[in-house]
Design an enzyme around this catalytic site. Structure first.
Site, PDB file in Angstrom:
ATOM      1  N   GLY A 158       0.685  -1.327  -0.020  1.00 12.30           N
ATOM      2  CA  GLY A 158      -0.098   0.184   0.003  1.00 12.30           C
ATOM      3  C   GLY A 158       1.014   1.133  -0.130  1.00 12.30           C
ATOM      4  CG  HIS A 196       1.088 -23.873  49.351  1.00 15.23           C
ATOM      5  ND1 HIS A 196       2.453 -23.264  49.544  1.00 15.23           N
ATOM      6  CD2 HIS A 196       1.321 -25.120  49.805  1.00 15.23           C
ATOM      7  CE1 HIS A 196       3.275 -24.282  49.861  1.00 15.23           C
ATOM      8  NE2 HIS A 196       2.377 -25.312  50.296  1.00 15.23           N
TER       9      HIS A 196
HETATM   10  P1  FAD Z   1       4.869  -5.720  12.046  1.00 13.41           P
HETATM   11  O1  FAD Z   1       4.667  -7.088  12.752  1.00 13.41           O
HETATM   12  O2  FAD Z   1       6.309  -5.407  11.654  1.00 13.41           O
HETATM   13  O3  FAD Z   1       4.046  -6.060  10.839  1.00 13.41           O
HETATM   14  C1  FAD Z   1       3.796  -5.171   9.693  1.00 13.41           C
HETATM   15  C2  FAD Z   1       3.440  -5.577   8.478  1.00 13.41           C
HETATM   16  O4  FAD Z   1       3.193  -4.522   7.418  1.00 13.41           O
HETATM   17  C3  FAD Z   1       4.163  -6.852   7.826  1.00 13.41           C
HETATM   18  O5  FAD Z   1       3.549  -7.853   7.446  1.00 13.41           O
HETATM   19  C4  FAD Z   1       4.835  -6.023   6.749  1.00 13.41           C
HETATM   20  O6  FAD Z   1       4.788  -6.975   5.722  1.00 13.41           O
HETATM   21  C5  FAD Z   1       3.661  -5.113   6.103  1.00 13.41           C
HETATM   22  N1  FAD Z   1       3.856  -3.960   5.389  1.00 13.41           N
HETATM   23  C6  FAD Z   1       4.801  -3.213   5.542  1.00 13.41           C
HETATM   24  N2  FAD Z   1       5.040  -2.225   4.670  1.00 13.41           N
HETATM   25  C7  FAD Z   1       3.699  -2.399   3.906  1.00 13.41           C
HETATM   26  C8  FAD Z   1       3.159  -1.799   2.967  1.00 13.41           C
HETATM   27  N3  FAD Z   1       3.663  -0.674   2.265  1.00 13.41           N
HETATM   28  N4  FAD Z   1       1.880  -2.107   2.338  1.00 13.41           N
HETATM   29  C9  FAD Z   1       1.441  -3.322   2.943  1.00 13.41           C
HETATM   30  N5  FAD Z   1       2.102  -4.110   3.970  1.00 13.41           N
HETATM   31  C10 FAD Z   1       3.016  -3.552   4.618  1.00 13.41           C
HETATM   32  N6  FAD Z   1       7.502  -8.753  20.747  1.00 13.41           N
HETATM   33  C11 FAD Z   1       6.859  -9.246  21.772  1.00 13.41           C
HETATM   34  O7  FAD Z   1       5.797  -8.573  22.456  1.00 13.41           O
HETATM   35  N7  FAD Z   1       6.975 -10.381  22.546  1.00 13.41           N
HETATM   36  C12 FAD Z   1       7.892 -11.187  21.950  1.00 13.41           C
HETATM   37  O8  FAD Z   1       8.290 -12.301  22.203  1.00 13.41           O
HETATM   38  C13 FAD Z   1       8.702 -10.733  20.851  1.00 13.41           C
HETATM   39  N8  FAD Z   1       9.779 -11.545  20.164  1.00 13.41           N
HETATM   40  C14 FAD Z   1      10.295 -11.076  18.825  1.00 13.41           C
HETATM   41  C15 FAD Z   1      11.248 -11.783  18.408  1.00 13.41           C
HETATM   42  C16 FAD Z   1      11.857 -11.234  17.243  1.00 13.41           C
HETATM   43  C17 FAD Z   1      12.985 -12.075  16.731  1.00 13.41           C
HETATM   44  C18 FAD Z   1      11.492 -10.041  16.761  1.00 13.41           C
HETATM   45  C19 FAD Z   1      12.285  -9.593  15.546  1.00 13.41           C
HETATM   46  C20 FAD Z   1      10.607  -9.181  17.252  1.00 13.41           C
HETATM   47  C21 FAD Z   1       9.826  -9.745  18.390  1.00 13.41           C
HETATM   48  N9  FAD Z   1       8.828  -8.973  18.834  1.00 13.41           N
HETATM   49  C22 FAD Z   1       8.290  -9.434  20.094  1.00 13.41           C
HETATM   50  C23 FAD Z   1       8.594  -7.746  18.339  1.00 13.41           C
HETATM   51  C24 FAD Z   1       7.087  -7.774  17.606  1.00 13.41           C
HETATM   52  O9  FAD Z   1       7.372  -8.904  16.788  1.00 13.41           O
HETATM   53  C25 FAD Z   1       6.943  -6.490  17.376  1.00 13.41           C
HETATM   54  O10 FAD Z   1       6.968  -5.583  17.859  1.00 13.41           O
HETATM   55  C26 FAD Z   1       5.520  -6.509  16.159  1.00 13.41           C
HETATM   56  O11 FAD Z   1       5.450  -7.516  15.384  1.00 13.41           O
HETATM   57  C27 FAD Z   1       5.009  -5.213  15.755  1.00 13.41           C
HETATM   58  O12 FAD Z   1       3.947  -5.254  15.088  1.00 13.41           O
HETATM   59  P2  FAD Z   1       3.520  -4.215  13.949  1.00 13.41           P
HETATM   60  O13 FAD Z   1       1.942  -4.700  13.623  1.00 13.41           O
HETATM   61  O14 FAD Z   1       3.690  -3.057  14.303  1.00 13.41           O
HETATM   62  O15 FAD Z   1       4.423  -4.616  12.866  1.00 13.41           O
END
Ligand code: FAD
Ligand code: NAI
Length: 480
Positions: free
Chosen positions: A125, A459
């Protein structure tokens, strides 16, 4: 003719997909756009974002497998369980199990979209402009075809990606960020990790438990600077006992890789030149927000100095009708924070007044023992001049923890010296990720330490350590 929706969400990570479901529940016509950043073997976009595809879920699957492996070889004997020969690890089978969990969960979101009548639009998007109170977004599918949709409200939930360092080429085979480090096909003999943050500790633990010699190089002189000092000190001691090696205060120099492996040149804390040779290197030095593909200039959405989308306390951008949530805005990069912002924005769109108390967002690091906290650290409270009292109780004095052979660590509770209001709870110990939920509830309800101390806890259970820590605030523990 462009399709019209009440709400269009860009990104189907935990922030975006939850926002879309909540918006649909509230009776809004809702679409969610997802690009193919995380694609299945057929190239179709997989929902769930970083969290489900290359973050929370796969990392916890590998942490569970590696924990079992280590238990079998190092802890079964203490329970009187004898293995006739050491347990071995089939990395391919472990990865297949992890991939199966990811598949199941990402498909689960497609089901939830159908159930809640959220329209899934596949492709990337990008903003086109605004007219007549509607925002236009163009979606470019992987075959290059485009379509434009319009909506009264657009929620940006495009998340983040691994930050890389200049001159360190990540190929996700030999030098890996989180994506490669979750997909290693064999256990490296020697593993280097740059960055002793959450990913460095969790994925460093996975591969150490499976047999790798792990050295973690960290730029900051302090270990786990965001955690309470007492927890960080205990964590470093326990992780070093497990075999993780830390070099703090380093400055990374040239990194060279060839077929034999990787060599990292660095200066240690004293400024002396050092090298680390390893088979694989993980670069885990934080994450950067995904904004480049959005064509934000077309609508004039502002960024912060650090490249995040600028929002007010309600997740509203500077442009009416455009909101942003999750990793793409400032604040902790946590899935549950993204989800809560998604729910709150959907509810604000229909005129409700939800509130997120950012001080009550818990943090968890899924090492062994786990680390979890909510609220303020002792150091931050003291720096702010707050008068506090603290209580700490060890898992060592808890029968359930001893029975589980998991007696390391403690619960530390911090309360206001006068009012007794709980200001922070810090746990290092088995089950910390679940135990912290009690502290979150208590803090949301502005509870006093005495409230936890007076509540009946089962407990034998680990939760008794929370109660004893609350009693310790008043210097009247019962079991120590
Ligand atoms: P994201 O999960 O990054 O999702 C964004 C989505 O937008 C993606 O699917 C991407 O493809 C899509 N996108 C991007 N640009 C566009 C576009 N222009 N058009 C359409 N789609 C697009 N957090 C925790 O709370 N607990 C945990 O245990 C934890 N473990 C983690 C382990 C690892 C290895 C990593 C890397 C992260 C971890 N996190 C954890 C962090 C967590 O994954 C993120 O905070 C969370 O996924 C953020 O969610 P979000 O929806 O903001 O973004
Ligand atoms: P991080 O911010 O947790 O840690 C990065 C570490 O790298 C810091 O300690 C930093 O000082 C260090 N660093 C930065 N530049 C460096 C350099 N040039 N040389 C050496 N060290 C350097 O980031 P990480 O581990 O990459 O994780 C990203 C985010 O993902 C986390 O902040 C967290 O929000 C999320 N996450 C959450 C998890 C959880 O909730 N359990 C698990 C994994 C990730």
């Amino acid at each position: 003719m462009s399709q019209n929706f009440d709400v269009v969400v860009i990104g189907a990570g935990p922030g975006g997909y939850i926002a879309a479901i909540r918006a649909a529940q509230l009776g809004l016509s809702t679409a969610c756009i997802e690009g193919e950043a995380y694609a299945d073997p057929k190239g179709e976009p997989r929902l769930g974002g970083t969290c489900l595809n290359v973050g929370c879920i796969p990392s916890k699957a590998l942490l569970a497998s590696s924990h079992m492996f280590e238990d079998a070889n190092s802890h079964f004997a203490g329970h009187g369980i004898e293995l006739k020969s050491p347990a071995t690890i089939d990395v391919a089978a472990m990865q297949a199990r992890k991939n199966g969990i990811v598949d199941k969960m990402t498909k689960g979101i497609e089901f939830l979209f159908r159930k809640n009548k959220v329209t899934l639009l596949k492709g990337f998007g990008a903003f086109v402009g605004q007219a007549d109170g509607l925002t236009q977004v163009q979606i470019t599918a992987k075959d290059g075809s485009t379509q434009i949709v319009s909506a009264k409200n657009v929620i940006i939930a495009t998340g983040s990606q691994a930050r890389h360092l200049p001159n360190i080429a990540v190929d996700n085979v030999t030098i890996a960020d989180n994506e490669g480090a979750l997909a290693f096909t064999e256990v490296p003999k020697k593993l280097g990790v740059i960055g002793a943050g959450v990913i460095g500790l969790e994925l460093g633990s996975v591969w150490r438990r499976l047999g790798a010699q792990v050295t973690v190089l960290e730029a900051m002189p302090a270990f786990l600077g965001a955690a309470d000092g007492a927890v960080a000190k205990e964590a470093k001691k326990l992780f070093e006992k497990q075999g993780l090696k830390f070099e703090l205060g380093v400055s990374i120099g040239d990194v060279k890789s060839d077929k034999k492996g990787v060599t990292v040149a660095y200066k240690d804390a004293s400024g002396a030149a050092q090298t680390l040779s390893c088979d694989k290197l993980i670069v885990s030095v934080g994450r950067t927000p995904n904004t480049a593909s959005l064509n934000l200039d077309a609508v004039g959405v502002k960024l912060t100095e650090r490249g995040f989308i600028e929002v007010n306390h309600d997740c509203m951008t500077n442009v009416a009708g455009i909101w942003a949530i999750g990793d793409v805005i400032p604040g902790p990069m946590l899935a549950h924070k993204a989800e809560d912002e998604g729910v709150a924005v959907a509810e604000r769109i229909v005129g409700q007044k939800p509130h997120i108390d950012y001080n009550c967002i818990p943090w968890v690091i899924y090492t062994s023992p786990e680390i979890a906290w909510v609220g303020q650290t002792e150091e931050a409270l003291k720096a702010a001049g707050r008068e506090i009292k603290t209580g700490q109780f060890p898992f060592m004095a808890n029968g359930r923890a001893l029975g589980m052979d998991a007696a390391d660590g403690f619960v530390k509770m911090i309360a206001d010296a006068q009012t007794d209001e709980i200001l922070g709870v810090h746990i290092i110990g088995v089950g910390a990720s679940d135990l912290i939920a009690e502290a979150v509830v208590a803090m949301e309800f502005k509870a006093a330490a005495e409230d936890i101390a007076r509540i009946c806890h089962p407990h034998p259970s680990l939760s008794e350590v929370m109660r004893e820590a609350a009693l310790a605030v008043d210097k009247r523990t019962l079991n120590m």
